[in-house]
Design a protein around this motif. Structure first.
Motif, PDB file in Angstrom:
ATOM      1  N   UNK A 159       0.831  -1.205   0.000  1.00  0.00           N
ATOM      2  CA  UNK A 159       0.000   0.000   0.000  1.00  0.00           C
ATOM      3  C   UNK A 159       0.870   1.262   0.000  1.00  0.00           C
ATOM      4  N   UNK A 160       0.446   2.252  -0.733  1.00  0.00           N
ATOM      5  CA  UNK A 160       1.094   3.571  -0.734  1.00  0.00           C
ATOM      6  C   UNK A 160       0.188   4.505   0.061  1.00  0.00           C
ATOM      7  N   UNK A 161       0.512   4.680   1.334  1.00  0.00           N
ATOM      8  CA  UNK A 161      -0.371   5.443   2.218  1.00  0.00           C
ATOM      9  C   UNK A 161      -0.486   6.899   1.794  1.00  0.00           C
ATOM     10  N   UNK A 162       0.576   7.448   1.207  1.00  0.00           N
ATOM     11  CA  UNK A 162       0.516   8.837   0.759  1.00  0.00           C
ATOM     12  C   UNK A 162      -0.464   9.006  -0.391  1.00  0.00           C
ATOM     13  N   UNK A 163      -0.707   7.932  -1.147  1.00  0.00           N
ATOM     14  CA  UNK A 163      -1.605   8.011  -2.298  1.00  0.00           C
ATOM     15  C   UNK A 163      -3.048   7.674  -1.936  1.00  0.00           C
ATOM     16  N   UNK A 164      -3.234   6.750  -0.997  1.00  0.00           N
ATOM     17  CA  UNK A 164      -4.598   6.286  -0.730  1.00  0.00           C
ATOM     18  C   UNK A 164      -5.266   7.040   0.416  1.00  0.00           C
ATOM     19  N   UNK A 165      -4.489   7.797   1.203  1.00  0.00           N
ATOM     20  CA  UNK A 165      -5.060   8.572   2.293  1.00  0.00           C
ATOM     21  C   UNK A 165      -4.945  10.063   1.996  1.00  0.00           C
ATOM     22  N   UNK A 166      -5.951  10.810   2.390  1.00  0.00           N
ATOM     23  CA  UNK A 166      -5.915  12.254   2.211  1.00  0.00           C
ATOM     24  C   UNK A 166      -5.005  12.921   3.227  1.00  0.00           C
ATOM     25  N   UNK A 167      -4.765  14.209   3.006  1.00  0.00           N
ATOM     26  CA  UNK A 167      -3.890  14.962   3.912  1.00  0.00           C
ATOM     27  C   UNK A 167      -4.405  14.945   5.349  1.00  0.00           C
ATOM     28  N   UNK A 168      -5.707  15.093   5.512  1.00  0.00           N
ATOM     29  CA  UNK A 168      -6.255  15.142   6.873  1.00  0.00           C
ATOM     30  C   UNK A 168      -6.129  13.788   7.565  1.00  0.00           C
ATOM     31  N   UNK A 169      -6.341  12.706   6.821  1.00  0.00           N
ATOM     32  CA  UNK A 169      -6.219  11.373   7.407  1.00  0.00           C
ATOM     33  C   UNK A 169      -4.779  11.089   7.829  1.00  0.00           C
ATOM     34  N   UNK A 170      -3.843  11.433   6.966  1.00  0.00           N
ATOM     35  CA  UNK A 170      -2.443  11.213   7.311  1.00  0.00           C
ATOM     36  C   UNK A 170      -2.011  12.141   8.444  1.00  0.00           C
ATOM     37  N   UNK A 171      -2.565  13.360   8.441  1.00  0.00           N
ATOM     38  CA  UNK A 171      -2.252  14.285   9.521  1.00  0.00           C
ATOM     39  C   UNK A 171      -2.730  13.778  10.867  1.00  0.00           C
ATOM     40  N   UNK A 172      -3.931  13.190  10.904  1.00  0.00           N
ATOM     41  CA  UNK A 172      -4.442  12.622  12.144  1.00  0.00           C
ATOM     42  C   UNK A 172      -3.565  11.471  12.614  1.00  0.00           C
ATOM     43  N   UNK A 173      -3.146  10.624  11.685  1.00  0.00           N
ATOM     44  CA  UNK A 173      -2.300   9.483  12.031  1.00  0.00           C
ATOM     45  C   UNK A 173      -0.989   9.976  12.636  1.00  0.00           C
ATOM     46  N   UNK A 174      -0.370  10.939  11.994  1.00  0.00           N
ATOM     47  CA  UNK A 174       0.882  11.497  12.520  1.00  0.00           C
ATOM     48  C   UNK A 174       0.660  12.159  13.873  1.00  0.00           C
ATOM     49  N   UNK A 175      -0.450  12.862  14.022  1.00  0.00           N
ATOM     50  CA  UNK A 175      -0.761  13.488  15.302  1.00  0.00           C
ATOM     51  C   UNK A 175      -0.939  12.466  16.402  1.00  0.00           C
ATOM     52  N   UNK A 176      -1.565  11.346  16.074  1.00  0.00           N
ATOM     53  CA  UNK A 176      -1.732  10.287  17.079  1.00  0.00           C
ATOM     54  C   UNK A 176      -0.376   9.730  17.492  1.00  0.00           C
ATOM     55  N   UNK A 177       0.492   9.453  16.540  1.00  0.00           N
ATOM     56  CA  UNK A 177       1.832   8.964  16.872  1.00  0.00           C
ATOM     57  C   UNK A 177       2.564   9.967  17.757  1.00  0.00           C
ATOM     58  N   UNK A 178       2.501  11.239  17.389  1.00  0.00           N
ATOM     59  CA  UNK A 178       3.222  12.261  18.156  1.00  0.00           C
ATOM     60  C   UNK A 178       2.594  12.551  19.515  1.00  0.00           C
ATOM     61  N   UNK A 179       1.394  12.045  19.751  1.00  0.00           N
ATOM     62  CA  UNK A 179       0.792  12.220  21.081  1.00  0.00           C
ATOM     63  C   UNK A 179       1.523  11.385  22.131  1.00  0.00           C
ATOM     64  N   UNK A 180       2.373  10.462  21.691  1.00  0.00           N
ATOM     65  CA  UNK A 180       3.124   9.626  22.619  1.00  0.00           C
ATOM     66  C   UNK A 180       4.509  10.202  22.924  1.00  0.00           C
ATOM     67  N   UNK A 181       4.738  11.455  22.601  1.00  0.00           N
ATOM     68  CA  UNK A 181       6.021  12.075  22.917  1.00  0.00           C
ATOM     69  C   UNK A 181       6.242  12.007  24.433  1.00  0.00           C
ATOM     70  N   UNK A 182       7.457  11.740  24.845  1.00  0.00           N
ATOM     71  CA  UNK A 182       7.754  11.514  26.258  1.00  0.00           C
ATOM     72  C   UNK A 182       8.068  12.828  26.963  1.00  0.00           C
ATOM     73  N   UNK A 183       7.430  13.045  28.092  1.00  0.00           N
ATOM     74  CA  UNK A 183       7.699  14.216  28.922  1.00  0.00           C
ATOM     75  C   UNK A 183       8.158  13.738  30.306  1.00  0.00           C
ATOM     76  N   UNK A 184       9.282  14.259  30.774  1.00  0.00           N
ATOM     77  CA  UNK A 184       9.776  13.963  32.120  1.00  0.00           C
ATOM     78  C   UNK A 184       9.534  15.176  33.002  1.00  0.00           C
ATOM     79  N   UNK A 185       8.908  14.942  34.148  1.00  0.00           N
ATOM     80  CA  UNK A 185       8.549  16.040  35.040  1.00  0.00           C
ATOM     81  C   UNK A 185       9.785  16.835  35.437  1.00  0.00           C
ATOM     82  N   UNK A 186       9.748  18.136  35.176  1.00  0.00           N
ATOM     83  CA  UNK A 186      10.804  19.092  35.529  1.00  0.00           C
ATOM     84  C   UNK A 186      12.146  18.772  34.874  1.00  0.00           C
ATOM     85  N   UNK A 187      12.129  17.991  33.788  1.00  0.00           N
ATOM     86  CA  UNK A 187      13.345  17.724  33.017  1.00  0.00           C
ATOM     87  C   UNK A 187      13.106  18.133  31.573  1.00  0.00           C
ATOM     88  N   UNK A 188      14.146  18.546  30.872  1.00  0.00           N
ATOM     89  CA  UNK A 188      13.944  18.925  29.476  1.00  0.00           C
ATOM     90  C   UNK A 188      13.581  17.715  28.621  1.00  0.00           C
TER      91      UNK A 188
END
Length: 335
Positions: free
Chosen positions: A43-72
């Protein structure tokens, strides 16, 4: 496989939110695994999914960014299934690369090895007796960083110089002089290092020794992983099998004519085991986490490359190691 992916999609959530089983929580690796898996099987995801669909997918992945309390923040991701942050970094780069996304933050995980002066010391510091696990750090770290806009030609030359100097000329494995924890470490480790040679067009010096070592490791039934429990005895499409197939595909290309009959026989032996397994246990396969099904997809890809007349599709399947689309660090990184 596509039906399996659809069953695991969160139909009430953002596009790209996937889970390991129906009604389980959505997790980072499921979403990355399925983006990569769908690409491997054609499958070519860039071809079969629209910009908004791919944007949501990327946003979901990036929602797992790690944050350490009081650390950079360091640009790493959490929810890693017990893998290192560098391994997760590699998974995220692979998924975002085929989706056309960007990582959430600049990645500071590369700092221990991101200069010519530091990389040799970092490689020396790794536990090569556990090369399979250690190589995950290399794969999601050094290998991914090598495609960053920050990686210099001199830095890359230093990495290859270290790898060549520490290659065991008897086996083709890393690292020379090290006693491995178990029989799988050499192959599992090498599979994560060899793509650096392949994707940068560098000469790998010992293709014949790798072929010898992979063939010697194959078990009588055709697989490469020595089972530790009943489920491993049943499931025969683990990552170590993918590692073996990738090594044979690449080394056969680098050393055409060397033990071709033995390579074909090994592939056919494993292919028979896979066909029997899939006929009997496909249902069990599709109860596993997408990270395990990703290994199976890549194993099918390796079998198709080795035995194109037996494993046939109207598209060419790939795998996580040989496919350069999963290493678009420059395109997805934030500097």
């Amino acid at each position: 496989m596509l039906d399996y992916c659809e069953r695991l999609r969160d139909h009430d959530g953002r596009n790209g939110a996937y889970r390991m089983a129906p009604r389980a929580r959505c997790d980072l690796y499921s979403s990355c695994d399925i983006a990569i898996l769908r690409t491997i099987i054609g499958e070519d995801l860039a071809a079969i999914l629209g910009d908004s669909e791919r944007g949501e997918w990327c946003g979901h992945i990036n929602s797992f960014i790690k944050h350490d309390f009081e650390r950079p923040d360091n640009g790493g991701y959490c929810d890693t299934m017990g893998h290192s942050q560098l391994h997760a970094n590699g998974m995220v780069i692979g998924a975002l690369g085929v989706l056309g996304g960007k990582q959430a933050q600049p990645v500071k995980l590369y700092e221990p090895f991101d200069t010519l002066e530091k990389v040799g010391r970092w490689l020396e510091s790794l536990d090569w007796s556990r090369a399979w696990q250690t190589s995950h750090l290399f794969w999601g770290g050094v290998h991914c960083f090598s495609f960053s806009a920050r990686a210099s030609a001199a830095w890359l030359d230093a990495v290859f110089a270290w790898l060549d100097a520490n290659l065991d000329f008897q086996t083709g494995w890393w690292r020379t002089g090290v006693v491995f924890e178990d029989r799988h470490q050499g192959l599992g480790g090498a599979a994560h290092l060899l793509p650096l040679y392949e994707h940068h067009g560098r000469r790998f010096p010992l293709p014949e020794r790798v072929i010898d070592s992979v063939l010697a490791l194959q078990l009588p039934r055709g697989s490469w992983l020595e089972p530790r429990n009943a489920s491993e005895h049943v499931h025969v499409m683990h990552y170590i099998e993918l590692d073996a197939l990738y090594a044979l595909v690449l080394m056969r290309r680098l050393s055409p004519g060397y033990r071709t009959g033995d390579i074909d026989a090994a592939a056919r032996r494993y292919g028979r085991l896979v066909r029997d397994y899939y006929a009997r246990h496909a249902h069990e396969l599709y109860t596993l986490h997408p990270h395990m099904v990703l290994a199976a997809a890549g194993a099918f890809g390796g079998l198709q490359q080795l035995l194109p007349d037996e494993f046939v599709d109207d598209v060419r399947w790939t795998d996580i190691f040989s496919d350069p689309r999963f290493y678009r660090t420059r395109a997805v990184e934030r500097l």
